[in-house]
Scaffold this active site. Sequence first.
Site, mmCIF file in Angstrom:
data_model
loop_
_atom_site.group_PDB
_atom_site.id
_atom_site.type_symbol
_atom_site.label_atom_id
_atom_site.label_comp_id
_atom_site.label_asym_id
_atom_site.label_seq_id
_atom_site.Cartn_x
_atom_site.Cartn_y
_atom_site.Cartn_z
ATOM 1 N N LEU A 119 -12.042 24.734 2.333
ATOM 2 C CA LEU A 119 -13.496 24.928 2.310
ATOM 3 C C LEU A 119 -14.116 24.759 0.929
ATOM 4 O O LEU A 119 -15.293 25.070 0.729
ATOM 5 C CB LEU A 119 -13.851 26.297 2.900
ATOM 6 C CG LEU A 119 -13.366 26.501 4.345
ATOM 7 C CD1 LEU A 119 -13.718 27.889 4.837
ATOM 8 C CD2 LEU A 119 -13.922 25.436 5.271
ATOM 9 N N CYS A 120 -13.333 24.255 -0.030
ATOM 10 C CA CYS A 120 -13.875 23.995 -1.370
ATOM 11 C C CYS A 120 -14.687 22.708 -1.370
ATOM 12 O O CYS A 120 -14.308 21.726 -0.736
ATOM 13 C CB CYS A 120 -12.748 23.867 -2.393
ATOM 14 S SG CYS A 120 -12.066 25.427 -2.899
ATOM 15 N N HIS A 121 -15.782 22.725 -2.122
ATOM 16 C CA HIS A 121 -16.609 21.533 -2.269
ATOM 17 C C HIS A 121 -16.002 20.601 -3.310
ATOM 18 O O HIS A 121 -15.522 21.077 -4.350
ATOM 19 C CB HIS A 121 -18.020 21.921 -2.737
ATOM 20 C CG HIS A 121 -18.795 22.685 -1.725
ATOM 21 N ND1 HIS A 121 -18.653 24.043 -1.553
ATOM 22 C CD2 HIS A 121 -19.715 22.279 -0.821
ATOM 23 C CE1 HIS A 121 -19.465 24.440 -0.585
ATOM 24 N NE2 HIS A 121 -20.114 23.394 -0.119
ATOM 25 N N MET B 73 -12.115 28.078 -8.352
ATOM 26 C CA MET B 73 -10.936 27.593 -7.619
ATOM 27 C C MET B 73 -10.256 26.449 -8.363
ATOM 28 O O MET B 73 -9.031 26.338 -8.347
ATOM 29 C CB MET B 73 -11.309 27.166 -6.195
ATOM 30 C CG MET B 73 -11.782 28.316 -5.324
ATOM 31 S SD MET B 73 -10.676 29.750 -5.302
ATOM 32 C CE MET B 73 -9.191 29.028 -4.640
ATOM 33 N N GLU B 74 -11.022 25.622 -9.045
ATOM 34 C CA GLU B 74 -10.430 24.522 -9.816
ATOM 35 C C GLU B 74 -9.606 25.057 -10.981
ATOM 36 O O GLU B 74 -8.510 24.557 -11.251
ATOM 37 C CB GLU B 74 -11.540 23.579 -10.299
ATOM 38 C CG GLU B 74 -12.133 22.713 -9.211
ATOM 39 C CD GLU B 74 -13.068 23.415 -8.238
ATOM 40 O OE1 GLU B 74 -13.443 22.796 -7.237
ATOM 41 O OE2 GLU B 74 -13.436 24.602 -8.462
ATOM 42 N N ASP C 58 9.361 23.298 -11.521
ATOM 43 C CA ASP C 58 10.058 22.106 -11.038
ATOM 44 C C ASP C 58 10.798 21.383 -12.164
ATOM 45 O O ASP C 58 11.937 20.952 -11.994
ATOM 46 C CB ASP C 58 9.085 21.153 -10.366
ATOM 47 C CG ASP C 58 9.775 19.913 -9.837
ATOM 48 O OD1 ASP C 58 10.734 20.048 -9.042
ATOM 49 O OD2 ASP C 58 9.369 18.794 -10.214
#
Length: 172
Positions: free
Chosen positions: A89-91, A127-128, A142
Amino acid sequence: MKPPFQKNSENSPNPYQLSHLDAEGQARMVDVSEKAVTHRQAIASGQVRMDRATFDQIQAGNAPKGDVLGTARLAGILGAKQTSGLIPLCHPLPLHKIDVEILPDEELPGYRILAEVKTKAETGVEMEALTAVSVAALTLYDMAKALSKAIAIESIRLESKTGGKSGDYQAN
């Protein structure tokens, strides 16, 4: 349709409507088209803890996969750019600055990761920034897992954000 967090009737079983749910309770992307375009910034952090021998090998540049920290930093930048493709739901946003720092911390031992993201848009970049830190940490794992599997990704959080209707935020 009610605006986000508009109070419903007092008799309603759910007195508040959440912004990411429609009237039927289905997930939806919030309409930000009426919001003002403002400068927005977010800073997130996290840490990657490991044993001393693994830390020393990374610091010496002796990891089997190559440049652990450089690869993790670039992965964090790419992660920020891909956030709307990863989080449903992130733009998608025009990102104007993404800075990822990976700092050695002898006391952990391990690395502290900081990500700063800036934009000029209708919605924020928290969020970014959080995605940048997460992807950088996962990539560090990793790149170093051949040295040790006992590496812990910890304490990913929002440190601060500026801009937007909800105002500024600063973590304790």
